[in-house]
Design a protein around this motif. Sequence first.
Motif, PDB file in Angstrom:
ATOM      1  N   VAL A   3       0.823  -1.204   0.000  1.00 40.24           N
ATOM      2  CA  VAL A   3       0.000   0.000   0.000  1.00 40.24           C
ATOM      3  C   VAL A   3       0.864   1.265   0.000  1.00 40.24           C
ATOM      4  N   LEU A   4       1.901   1.279   0.832  1.00 42.44           N
ATOM      5  CA  LEU A   4       2.714   2.491   0.934  1.00 42.44           C
ATOM      6  C   LEU A   4       3.505   2.785  -0.338  1.00 42.44           C
ATOM      7  N   PHE A   5       4.021   1.731  -0.976  1.00 41.34           N
ATOM      8  CA  PHE A   5       4.878   1.936  -2.137  1.00 41.34           C
ATOM      9  C   PHE A   5       4.218   1.554  -3.461  1.00 41.34           C
ATOM     10  N   GLY A   6       2.962   1.188  -3.425  1.00 45.69           N
ATOM     11  CA  GLY A   6       2.263   0.808  -4.649  1.00 45.69           C
ATOM     12  C   GLY A   6       2.866  -0.426  -5.306  1.00 45.69           C
ATOM     13  N   ASP A   7       3.348  -1.348  -4.480  1.00 42.95           N
ATOM     14  CA  ASP A   7       4.030  -2.554  -4.971  1.00 42.95           C
ATOM     15  C   ASP A   7       3.022  -3.692  -5.130  1.00 42.95           C
ATOM     16  N   GLN A   8       2.722  -4.030  -6.381  1.00 46.31           N
ATOM     17  CA  GLN A   8       1.727  -5.068  -6.670  1.00 46.31           C
ATOM     18  C   GLN A   8       2.150  -6.431  -6.136  1.00 46.31           C
ATOM     19  N   GLU A   9       3.433  -6.771  -6.235  1.00 49.57           N
ATOM     20  CA  GLU A   9       3.922  -8.079  -5.781  1.00 49.57           C
ATOM     21  C   GLU A   9       3.708  -8.258  -4.280  1.00 49.57           C
ATOM     22  N   ASN A  10       4.026  -7.241  -3.484  1.00 51.56           N
ATOM     23  CA  ASN A  10       3.796  -7.329  -2.041  1.00 51.56           C
ATOM     24  C   ASN A  10       2.314  -7.398  -1.714  1.00 51.56           C
ATOM     25  N   LEU A  11       1.494  -6.680  -2.452  1.00 52.42           N
ATOM     26  CA  LEU A  11       0.053  -6.738  -2.235  1.00 52.42           C
ATOM     27  C   LEU A  11      -0.484  -8.131  -2.559  1.00 52.42           C
ATOM     28  N   ASN A  12       0.018  -8.727  -3.634  1.00 53.67           N
ATOM     29  CA  ASN A  12      -0.358 -10.108  -3.973  1.00 53.67           C
ATOM     30  C   ASN A  12       0.050 -11.074  -2.870  1.00 53.67           C
ATOM     31  N   ASP A  13       1.277 -10.913  -2.346  1.00 50.88           N
ATOM     32  CA  ASP A  13       1.741 -11.780  -1.258  1.00 50.88           C
ATOM     33  C   ASP A  13       0.888 -11.602   0.003  1.00 50.88           C
ATOM     34  N   ALA A  14       0.493 -10.364   0.276  1.00 51.92           N
ATOM     35  CA  ALA A  14      -0.362 -10.098   1.445  1.00 51.92           C
ATOM     36  C   ALA A  14      -1.690 -10.826   1.305  1.00 51.92           C
ATOM     37  N   ILE A  15      -2.291 -10.735   0.136  1.00 55.25           N
ATOM     38  CA  ILE A  15      -3.576 -11.404  -0.094  1.00 55.25           C
ATOM     39  C   ILE A  15      -3.403 -12.918  -0.026  1.00 55.25           C
ATOM     40  N   ALA A  16      -2.276 -13.435  -0.508  1.00 48.67           N
ATOM     41  CA  ALA A  16      -2.016 -14.877  -0.436  1.00 48.67           C
ATOM     42  C   ALA A  16      -1.913 -15.328   1.020  1.00 48.67           C
TER      43      ALA A  16
END
Length: 154
Positions: free
Chosen positions: A106-119
């Motif tokens: 969320v802070l850096f607009g990083d799609q990969e980290n957001l995907n990992d969070a949802i996983a």
Amino acid sequence: MEDFENEVPQEVKLVVTEEMRSYFYDMSKWARFLSVVGFVVSAFLTLSSFGIGAAITANPAMLNQLGPLASIGATGITIFYLLLALLFFYPSLLLLRFSAKGKQGVLFGDQENLNDAIANAKSLFKFWGILTIVLLVSYFLLILAVAVSSVGIK
């Protein structure tokens, strides 16, 4: 009629609004809090498992005060508490990973980290879902066993 099988689906782009990012950031903070509490409970259960096991070994008369757990002995109680600690540790770990990855995403607009969070959130819900099914089946079998044994007593 249209032939839906031959139709190529268009790529759907999701829009993440600022309001959604704010919600996700708040969820990450609460997830971190809950994960820390879970780790503390897990640590206390681990320490308690060895403490109770050692106390029972030193004073076997304590077994009389434990009620139904007394039948499994000191080693059994230690293993039981260690399993409870593990039951708190794993979801806490998933929550911590969700929190860290979600916050970064969320802070850096990083799609990969957001995907990992949802996983990690998916894994957490899957864990609790499986545990809930196991407990419901166990309760059902326990009720069934009590009903069958009460019929046999009469």
